[in-house]
Design a protein around this motif. Structure first.
Motif, PDB file in Angstrom:
ATOM      1  N   LEU A 178      44.912 -14.964-144.240  1.00  0.00           N
ATOM      2  CA  LEU A 178      44.058 -13.780-144.321  1.00  0.00           C
ATOM      3  C   LEU A 178      42.663 -14.147-144.806  1.00  0.00           C
ATOM      4  O   LEU A 178      41.655 -13.741-144.212  1.00  0.00           O
TER       5      LEU A 178
ATOM      6  N   ILE B 233      39.193 -13.967-142.395  1.00  0.00           N
ATOM      7  CA  ILE B 233      38.089 -13.074-142.758  1.00  0.00           C
ATOM      8  C   ILE B 233      36.803 -13.869-142.991  1.00  0.00           C
ATOM      9  O   ILE B 233      35.726 -13.514-142.490  1.00  0.00           O
TER      10      ILE B 233
ATOM     11  N   SER C 246      35.177 -15.259-139.798  1.00  0.00           N
ATOM     12  CA  SER C 246      34.460 -14.266-138.993  1.00  0.00           C
ATOM     13  C   SER C 246      33.060 -14.016-139.532  1.00  0.00           C
ATOM     14  O   SER C 246      32.150 -13.656-138.779  1.00  0.00           O
TER      15      SER C 246
ATOM     16  N   LEU D 248      37.055 -11.855-135.094  1.00  0.00           N
ATOM     17  CA  LEU D 248      38.297 -11.323-135.639  1.00  0.00           C
ATOM     18  C   LEU D 248      38.363  -9.856-135.238  1.00  0.00           C
ATOM     19  O   LEU D 248      37.749  -9.001-135.865  1.00  0.00           O
ATOM     20  N   ASN D 249      39.084  -9.582-134.162  1.00  0.00           N
ATOM     21  CA  ASN D 249      39.127  -8.225-133.644  1.00  0.00           C
ATOM     22  C   ASN D 249      40.159  -7.393-134.393  1.00  0.00           C
ATOM     23  O   ASN D 249      40.727  -7.825-135.408  1.00  0.00           O
ATOM     24  N   LEU D 250      40.389  -6.197-133.881  1.00  0.00           N
ATOM     25  CA  LEU D 250      41.306  -5.271-134.551  1.00  0.00           C
ATOM     26  C   LEU D 250      42.731  -5.812-134.588  1.00  0.00           C
ATOM     27  O   LEU D 250      43.432  -5.687-135.607  1.00  0.00           O
TER      28      LEU D 250
ATOM     29  N   LYS E 182      43.051  -8.390-137.330  1.00  0.00           N
ATOM     30  CA  LYS E 182      43.166  -7.788-138.656  1.00  0.00           C
ATOM     31  C   LYS E 182      44.566  -7.226-138.887  1.00  0.00           C
ATOM     32  O   LYS E 182      45.129  -7.375-139.988  1.00  0.00           O
TER      33      LYS E 182
ATOM     34  N   CYS F  68      46.852 -10.058-139.753  1.00  0.00           N
ATOM     35  CA  CYS F  68      46.740 -10.473-141.158  1.00  0.00           C
ATOM     36  C   CYS F  68      47.565  -9.565-142.065  1.00  0.00           C
ATOM     37  O   CYS F  68      48.273 -10.033-142.972  1.00  0.00           O
TER      38      CYS F  68
ATOM     39  N   SER G  21      40.603 -20.172-136.593  1.00  0.00           N
ATOM     40  CA  SER G  21      41.547 -19.059-136.584  1.00  0.00           C
ATOM     41  C   SER G  21      42.771 -19.348-135.738  1.00  0.00           C
ATOM     42  O   SER G  21      43.764 -18.628-135.810  1.00  0.00           O
TER      43      SER G  21
ATOM     44  N   LEU H  41      47.449 -12.599-134.526  1.00  0.00           N
ATOM     45  CA  LEU H  41      46.169 -13.047-135.070  1.00  0.00           C
ATOM     46  C   LEU H  41      45.408 -13.946-134.107  1.00  0.00           C
ATOM     47  O   LEU H  41      44.184 -13.842-133.994  1.00  0.00           O
TER      48      LEU H  41
ATOM     49  N   LYS I 132      42.772 -13.160-129.819  1.00  0.00           N
ATOM     50  CA  LYS I 132      41.493 -13.319-130.518  1.00  0.00           C
ATOM     51  C   LYS I 132      40.294 -13.199-129.587  1.00  0.00           C
ATOM     52  O   LYS I 132      39.200 -12.871-130.041  1.00  0.00           O
TER      53      LYS I 132
ATOM     54  N   SER J 294      38.244  -3.239-130.682  1.00  0.00           N
ATOM     55  CA  SER J 294      37.785  -2.657-131.939  1.00  0.00           C
ATOM     56  C   SER J 294      38.317  -1.235-132.039  1.00  0.00           C
ATOM     57  O   SER J 294      38.997  -0.734-131.139  1.00  0.00           O
TER      58      SER J 294
END
Length: 404
Positions: free
Chosen positions: A140, A144, A147, A154-156, A159, A162, A292, A342, A346, A351
């Motif tokens: 995580l 973060i 990005s 790091l798209n939705l 996240k 994570c 990532s 994750l 990617k 979003s």
């Protein structure tokens, strides 16, 4: 030793004559002979009570701190490798060691060293099955920070991945064993002589040597799994060594003769070799592939190897109920799914604003009435029909009205 029959009552205050080596000893019974725990086991000091009640939570706290430090160190090391490439020096994947002269890389290395020290202490206070899964927090932190500082997206879905990793780690911690199964270095040596662990260690060592000297030179730069699997297999040895050294330090402060035992020195050598190998191949993976992508896959393979090693060596699962075993496996599968989310998605431009429910269905435009062309002559109508035998799909339909 001989006990006279006349004194067989053994009541409080009675006298008992014992004969040892032709000498008579007279003893008085001052309490009943019911079995009790030895005095040395009773926690009569606050240090002992604190250790028994809070050592598990100390291990958890150190594991969380280690995750934050290690997750941050990956970003620093990646920045150092990027500056090395920008300067035109030989890349790490090509055998270059110019990163050893970069201050940013050394900052990442020292941060990782501090994280490993905290991880070292965590293994001394808590079981490996609890400490290792908390490495999901480092995923995580790494995702973060990458990005923001490395420009990696790091798209939705990333996240959400994570969050799922953290949830899976929490489930594993809840169902993991809280009691230590190996408390002395002598017990550790006896466990490492077990046939099952010896076979497991030999298989890992042979596989690692084949990967390093045969497969990695050919396919390492084309397949991301090669370098990561090497780091994960070596990580199983490093965790076992860290666990043994943590137990050694605890036994040393408890007054046990651990300095004369050869196992701590063997474990120190294994730890030094394994850590240096891990750093080398992890740098090669970070130099070629996306951060990532490297770190989550590394976490999945590393955790799998450590949990398997804990089952075989420390036997931490033997006292767990079926519910706890299923919960631990479910938490680990949840982490794997989060890691997959994750990095698998990617590259998608996903979003919150692109979700379907965020957009209302557009109101369709009112249909226009068809245009009417009045033609008085039938011959003109036939000519127009021949000219428009292949109508364009973008044109509106026309209605012709013939007046006779």
């Amino acid at each position: 030793m001989e006990l006279p029959a006349s004194n067989a009552s053994c009541e409080n205050g009675s006298l008992i004559s014992l004969y040892c080596s032709s000498q008579q000893v007279l003893c008085q019974v001052i309490s009943d002979l019911s079995p009790r725990a030895p005095i040395s086991v009773i926690p009569n000091s606050w240090q002992e009570r604190f250790r028994q009640n809070y050592s598990f939570y100390i291990g958890l706290g150190l594991a969380i701190l280690s995750s934050f430090l290690i997750g941050s160190s990956v970003i620093l090391k990646k920045k150092g490798l990027q500056r090395l490439v920008a300067s035109g020096a030989t890349r790490a994947v090509d055998g270059g060691y110019g990163y050893l002269k970069d201050a940013m890389w050394w900052a990442g290395f020292l941060t990782m060293a501090a994280g490993e020290v905290a991880n070292f202490g965590a293994y001394a206070f808590a079981p490996a099955t609890v400490v290792t899964p908390l490495g999901a927090l480092s995923i995580l932190i790494s995702a973060i920070l990458s990005s923001y500082f490395l420009g990696e997206s790091l798209n939705l879905l990333g996240k959400l991945g994570c969050v799922i990793c953290v949830a899976g780690s929490t489930v594993m911690v809840i169902h993991a064993p809280e009691e230590e199964k190996i408390t002395t270095i002598m017990e550790m040596a006896a466990k490492m002589k077990d046939t099952g662990y010896i076979v497991f260690a030999v298989l890992l060592l042979v596989s690692c040597l084949i990967l390093i000297f045969v497969i990695a030179p050919r396919y390492g730069q084309r397949n991301i799994l090669i370098y990561i699997v090497i780091c994960s297999v070596i990580g199983a040895f490093s965790v076992s060594a860290v666990k043994g050294l943590g137990i050694t330090i605890k036994n040393f402060f408890q007054g046990l003769p651990v300095v004369r035992h050869p196992l701590p020195y063997i474990l120190s050598l294994v730890l030094a070799l394994s850590l240096s190998t891990q750093v080398n191949f992890l740098n090669k993976a970070l130099d070629i592939y996306n951060t990532s992508l490297v770190f989550p896959i590394y976490y999945v393979f590393f955790t799998s190897m450590v949990v398997t090693s804990s089952i075989i060596l420390f036997k931490e699962w033997h006292s767990m109920s079926a519910v706890d075993i299923v919960g631990t496996l479910s938490g680990f599968v949840t982490i794997i799914l989060g890691v997959f989310m994750l990095h698998a998605f990617k590259d998608l431009d996903m979003s919150q604003t692109s979700l379907p429910h965020m957009h209302k269905n557009p109101t369709p435009a009112p249909a226009s009435e068809p245009s009417i062309v009045k033609l008085e002559d039938k011959n003109v109508l036939m000519d127009n029909i021949e000219l428009s035998s292949a109508p364009s799909p973008g044109k509106k339909p026309k209605v012709f009205i013939i007046h006779s």
